[in-house]
Design an enzyme around this catalytic site. Structure first.
Site, short mmCIF file in Angstrom:
data_model
loop_
_atom_site.label_atom_id
_atom_site.label_comp_id
_atom_site.label_asym_id
_atom_site.label_seq_id
_atom_site.Cartn_x
_atom_site.Cartn_y
_atom_site.Cartn_z
N PRO A 2 29.15 35.00 48.60
CA PRO A 2 29.57 33.68 48.09
C PRO A 2 28.58 32.60 48.51
O PRO A 2 28.21 32.50 49.67
CB PRO A 2 30.93 33.47 48.77
CG PRO A 2 31.34 34.80 49.29
CD PRO A 2 30.09 35.58 49.54
N GLU A 3 28.13 31.82 47.55
CA GLU A 3 27.20 30.72 47.82
C GLU A 3 27.97 29.40 47.71
O GLU A 3 29.15 29.39 47.39
CB GLU A 3 26.04 30.77 46.82
CG GLU A 3 25.19 32.02 46.91
CD GLU A 3 24.28 32.03 48.14
OE1 GLU A 3 24.16 30.97 48.78
OE2 GLU A 3 23.73 33.08 48.46
N HIS A 95 41.57 45.62 52.01
CA HIS A 95 40.70 44.68 52.73
C HIS A 95 41.30 43.28 52.85
O HIS A 95 40.59 42.34 53.14
CB HIS A 95 39.33 44.62 52.05
CG HIS A 95 38.64 45.94 52.01
ND1 HIS A 95 38.20 46.58 53.15
CD2 HIS A 95 38.32 46.76 50.97
CE1 HIS A 95 37.63 47.73 52.82
NE2 HIS A 95 37.70 47.87 51.51
N ARG A 113 33.66 43.49 54.07
CA ARG A 113 32.63 43.70 55.10
C ARG A 113 32.91 42.99 56.42
O ARG A 113 32.19 43.18 57.38
CB ARG A 113 31.26 43.29 54.54
CG ARG A 113 30.88 44.17 53.34
CD ARG A 113 29.53 43.87 52.81
NE ARG A 113 28.48 44.15 53.79
CZ ARG A 113 27.20 43.92 53.59
NH1 ARG A 113 26.80 43.40 52.45
NH2 ARG A 113 26.31 44.20 54.51
N ARG A 156 6.00 18.15 57.50
CA ARG A 156 6.21 19.59 57.51
C ARG A 156 5.22 20.29 56.59
O ARG A 156 5.20 20.05 55.40
CB ARG A 156 7.64 19.91 57.06
CG ARG A 156 8.67 19.35 58.02
CD ARG A 156 10.03 19.74 57.54
NE ARG A 156 11.08 19.04 58.27
CZ ARG A 156 11.87 19.63 59.15
NH1 ARG A 156 11.75 20.91 59.41
NH2 ARG A 156 12.81 18.94 59.75
#
Ligand SMILES: [Zn+2]
Length: 275
Positions: A2-3, A95, A113, A156
């Site tokens: 999931p983002e 799960h 997981r 940077r």
């Protein structure tokens, strides 16, 4: 995994149902996910009312009466987690590790997981929690724009793509979104960050916002399914211009899309459109 857009769609999907509701019961079916799930956490949550649901990066932050000796339930979906609203009578599947039961409705965390996080933070604000305090700016917030990006990149020399993916700088830009945003902005992922001028920083910031918002909108059209159905969570994605397309022709110019390893991740880009 999931983002940010998937997490935001979860939040938007839960908002019409949970605020104002009181947690009647909490069920843990595993002793730990990424962290321990102490039984006293279940007892602490029981009876609290959810006031609102916020998000920082990929953390969902449930405000549980934070003004009245409550606090915040911090949830991260990890690698494979998903949240669903189900009928309290629906039997758990293999799960389904955590239930928050609200009368007839249950918020159920499925996490095959077990890299997800369910933690408690006591207090009125959650910003100072160690997991939250280290997070960079929100890419969908007003503080994220081209001028900010220009300022933060001046000193940077690191390539721009790994910088965009550094959650201490800016949160929630995963590999797909970094690649697609850089393509839209016409910027090479290899370009040292400080060499990107102000105008191109503006274009990049806008491209990042658009890419994330399009993905949220794509998921947003199926919000009800997302929170009620029993699968498919976190599976929607934008149509990719470069991500996962190495060896294929760029849709803009026909040049072969390249792939290379960069900071341990695969980077996809068009060497002609992106400079
Ligand atoms: Zn191209």
């Amino acid at each position: 995994m999931p983002e940010l857009p998937e997490v935001e769609v979860s939040r938007l999907g839960l908002m019409p149902y949970l605020p104002g509701r009181r947690i009647a019961r909490v069920v843990f079916r595993t002793p730990r996910l990424r962290h321990d799930l102490p039984p006293e956490l279940a007892a602490r949550l029981t009876g609290l009312r959810i006031e609102s649901i916020e998000r920082r990066g990929k953390y969902l932050l449930f405000d549980c009466e934070s003004q009245q000796e409550g606090g915040w339930l911090i949830v991260h979906l990890g690698m494979s987690g998903s949240l669903r609203l189900v009928s309290a009578a629906e039997p758990p599947q293999k799960h389904d590790h955590v239930d928050l039961v609200f009368d007839e409705t249950t918020l159920r965390l499925r996490d095959p997981r077990r890299f997800g996080t369910v933690l408690w933070h006591q207090g009125t604000t959650v910003d100072q929690h160690p997991l939250i305090a280290v997070l960079g700016v929100e890419p969908l917030s007003p503080s994220f724009d081209g001028d900010w990006l220009y300022a933060v990149t001046r000193k940077r020399s690191t390539p721009i793509k790994p910088l965009l993916m550094d959650s201490h700088v800016v949160v929630g830009i995963g590999n797909i979104y970094a690649a697609e945003s850089l393509f839209r902005a016409g910027i090479s992922p290899l370009l040292p960050a400080h060499r990107i001028g102000r105008e191109r920083c503006r274009r990049l910031a806008a491209a990042i916002r658009e890419t994330l918002e399009e993905s949220i909108a794509a998921g947003g059209s199926s919000v009800r399914d997302y929170v009620h159905s029993d699968g498919g969570a976190g599976s929607f994605q934008i149509i990719c211009a470069v991500y996962g397309r190495d060896g294929e022709p760029c849709r803009t110019c026909g040049t072969t899309v390249h792939a290379l390893r960069q900071a341990g991740r695969t980077t996809f880009y068009c060497p002609r459109c992106q400079r």
